[in-house]
Design a protein around this motif. Structure first.
Motif, PDB file in Angstrom:
ATOM      1  N   PRO A 164    -113.062 -38.110 -37.031  1.00  0.00           N
ATOM      2  CA  PRO A 164    -112.032 -37.095 -36.768  1.00  0.00           C
ATOM      3  C   PRO A 164    -110.633 -37.693 -36.676  1.00  0.00           C
ATOM      4  O   PRO A 164    -110.450 -38.816 -36.180  1.00  0.00           O
ATOM      5  N   ALA A 165    -109.660 -36.953 -37.140  1.00  0.00           N
ATOM      6  CA  ALA A 165    -108.280 -37.439 -37.181  1.00  0.00           C
ATOM      7  C   ALA A 165    -107.741 -37.783 -35.808  1.00  0.00           C
ATOM      8  O   ALA A 165    -106.919 -38.698 -35.661  1.00  0.00           O
ATOM      9  N   LYS A 166    -108.206 -37.083 -34.775  1.00  0.00           N
ATOM     10  CA  LYS A 166    -107.697 -37.303 -33.416  1.00  0.00           C
ATOM     11  C   LYS A 166    -108.298 -38.527 -32.737  1.00  0.00           C
ATOM     12  O   LYS A 166    -107.865 -38.909 -31.658  1.00  0.00           O
ATOM     13  N   TRP A 167    -109.300 -39.134 -33.354  1.00  0.00           N
ATOM     14  CA  TRP A 167    -109.865 -40.352 -32.780  1.00  0.00           C
ATOM     15  C   TRP A 167    -108.987 -41.536 -33.169  1.00  0.00           C
ATOM     16  O   TRP A 167    -108.683 -41.730 -34.351  1.00  0.00           O
ATOM     17  N   SER A 168    -108.593 -42.326 -32.193  1.00  0.00           N
ATOM     18  CA  SER A 168    -107.738 -43.491 -32.424  1.00  0.00           C
ATOM     19  C   SER A 168    -108.568 -44.770 -32.283  1.00  0.00           C
ATOM     20  O   SER A 168    -109.185 -45.006 -31.239  1.00  0.00           O
ATOM     21  N   LEU A 169    -108.585 -45.590 -33.333  1.00  0.00           N
ATOM     22  CA  LEU A 169    -109.369 -46.827 -33.324  1.00  0.00           C
ATOM     23  C   LEU A 169    -108.744 -47.841 -32.375  1.00  0.00           C
ATOM     24  O   LEU A 169    -107.554 -48.158 -32.483  1.00  0.00           O
ATOM     25  N   LYS A 170    -109.545 -48.365 -31.459  1.00  0.00           N
ATOM     26  CA  LYS A 170    -109.045 -49.291 -30.452  1.00  0.00           C
ATOM     27  C   LYS A 170    -109.543 -50.724 -30.634  1.00  0.00           C
ATOM     28  O   LYS A 170    -108.832 -51.673 -30.321  1.00  0.00           O
ATOM     29  N   ALA A 171    -110.783 -50.891 -31.093  1.00  0.00           N
ATOM     30  CA  ALA A 171    -111.321 -52.251 -31.205  1.00  0.00           C
ATOM     31  C   ALA A 171    -112.591 -52.249 -32.042  1.00  0.00           C
ATOM     32  O   ALA A 171    -113.229 -51.212 -32.232  1.00  0.00           O
ATOM     33  N   GLN A 172    -112.933 -53.441 -32.497  1.00  0.00           N
ATOM     34  CA  GLN A 172    -114.163 -53.660 -33.222  1.00  0.00           C
ATOM     35  C   GLN A 172    -114.927 -54.770 -32.489  1.00  0.00           C
ATOM     36  O   GLN A 172    -114.346 -55.807 -32.176  1.00  0.00           O
ATOM     37  N   MET A 173    -116.202 -54.555 -32.229  1.00  0.00           N
ATOM     38  CA  MET A 173    -117.019 -55.542 -31.526  1.00  0.00           C
ATOM     39  C   MET A 173    -118.204 -55.954 -32.396  1.00  0.00           C
ATOM     40  O   MET A 173    -119.216 -55.257 -32.454  1.00  0.00           O
ATOM     41  N   PRO A 174    -118.091 -57.092 -33.112  1.00  0.00           N
ATOM     42  CA  PRO A 174    -119.252 -57.594 -33.839  1.00  0.00           C
ATOM     43  C   PRO A 174    -120.293 -58.113 -32.849  1.00  0.00           C
ATOM     44  O   PRO A 174    -119.936 -58.737 -31.848  1.00  0.00           O
ATOM     45  N   ILE A 175    -121.561 -57.839 -33.122  1.00  0.00           N
ATOM     46  CA  ILE A 175    -122.641 -58.262 -32.239  1.00  0.00           C
ATOM     47  C   ILE A 175    -123.725 -58.962 -33.051  1.00  0.00           C
ATOM     48  O   ILE A 175    -123.847 -58.753 -34.263  1.00  0.00           O
ATOM     49  N   GLY A 176    -124.502 -59.786 -32.371  1.00  0.00           N
ATOM     50  CA  GLY A 176    -125.585 -60.466 -33.059  1.00  0.00           C
ATOM     51  C   GLY A 176    -126.234 -61.507 -32.169  1.00  0.00           C
ATOM     52  O   GLY A 176    -125.942 -61.609 -30.972  1.00  0.00           O
ATOM     53  N   SER A 177    -127.132 -62.265 -32.758  1.00  0.00           N
ATOM     54  CA  SER A 177    -127.768 -63.347 -32.020  1.00  0.00           C
ATOM     55  C   SER A 177    -126.741 -64.446 -31.743  1.00  0.00           C
ATOM     56  O   SER A 177    -125.798 -64.647 -32.508  1.00  0.00           O
ATOM     57  N   ILE A 178    -126.931 -65.142 -30.639  1.00  0.00           N
ATOM     58  CA  ILE A 178    -126.008 -66.206 -30.242  1.00  0.00           C
ATOM     59  C   ILE A 178    -126.457 -67.498 -30.912  1.00  0.00           C
ATOM     60  O   ILE A 178    -127.413 -68.145 -30.485  1.00  0.00           O
ATOM     61  N   GLU A 179    -125.794 -67.844 -32.007  1.00  0.00           N
ATOM     62  CA  GLU A 179    -126.166 -69.042 -32.765  1.00  0.00           C
ATOM     63  C   GLU A 179    -125.548 -70.306 -32.153  1.00  0.00           C
ATOM     64  O   GLU A 179    -126.144 -71.377 -32.220  1.00  0.00           O
ATOM     65  N   THR A 180    -124.366 -70.174 -31.565  1.00  0.00           N
ATOM     66  CA  THR A 180    -123.727 -71.281 -30.838  1.00  0.00           C
ATOM     67  C   THR A 180    -123.116 -70.702 -29.575  1.00  0.00           C
ATOM     68  O   THR A 180    -122.296 -69.789 -29.653  1.00  0.00           O
ATOM     69  N   PRO A 181    -123.513 -71.215 -28.394  1.00  0.00           N
ATOM     70  CA  PRO A 181    -122.928 -70.696 -27.149  1.00  0.00           C
ATOM     71  C   PRO A 181    -121.430 -70.976 -27.094  1.00  0.00           C
ATOM     72  O   PRO A 181    -120.917 -71.872 -27.758  1.00  0.00           O
TER      73      PRO A 181
END
Length: 198
Positions: A164-181
């Motif tokens: 929807p046009a009224k939604w404002s993008l704030k952030a992107q959070m990539p997720i996955g397995s922790i390959e290197t702490p």
């Protein structure tokens, strides 16, 4: 140490992600949904909106980032940036965080005395929701980081997924397995960040 402080300590920015999570897409979505639902908001506005992307859809958003960055970065800078973006793409999925501006505008009209504050409170709502989700993911041993390519990709994101046009993008959070702490975290002196009186 309390269990919450232990969890807050466990939550870290993970850049080296993999696609090796034992949880199903449905189980991950349940974690994200429940953590975001429990995040407090001013006036119980519940203005945060979330889209999760997996598989080819997850790859698509990071291809959008690269496509948007290539014309504005020098070639040598772009190569380093591409490696970073590819590390996000190597993960299992991406969470897109939005704030619904219609909610903000409706509250401004309903409570004009606080009108100037509702956009600020919306930003706070996003931050609290993202942190809550990040903690819940950390508890499940799912790596994540918080990225902000908003202005570069917002129009393309809205078009690609019918946002929807009224939604404002704030952030992107990539997720996955922790390959290197994550490396050990540094902190500024306590005296610079914490004071008490009385």
């Amino acid at each position: 140490m309390s269990s919450f402080i232990s969890l807050a300590t466990k939550r870290r920015t993970i850049y080296h992600l993999g696609n090796n999570l034992p949880q199903s897409k449905e189980a991950i979505n349940d974690i994200i949904l429940e953590a975001s639902k429990q995040a407090p908001t001013a006036f119980n506005s519940q203005s945060t909106r979330i889209i999760t992307l997996f598989g080819a859809e997850h790859h698509k958003v990071w291809d959008m980032v690269l496509e948007a960055l290539k014309p504005v970065l020098a070639a040598d800078v772009f190569e380093g940036t591409k490696a970073k973006v590819d590390s996000f793409k190597a993960g299992n999925g991406t969470i897109l965080y939005f704030e619904d501006n219609q909610v903000v505008e409706d509250l401004q009209a309903q409570f004009p005395l606080y009108a100037a504050n509702f956009p600020k409170w919306s930003e706070q709502a996003h931050g609290i929701a993202a942190y809550g989700v990040w903690l819940a993911l950390a508890e499940a041993n799912i790596g994540a980081s918080l990225q902000h390519y908003n202005e570069l990709i917002e129009d393309a994101v809205k078009k690609a997924w019918g946002i929807p046009a009224k939604w404002s993008l704030k952030a992107q959070m990539p997720i996955g397995s922790i390959e290197t702490p994550a490396d050990p975290k540094g902190f500024i002196d306590t005296d610079e960040r914490f004071k008490t009186f009385g």
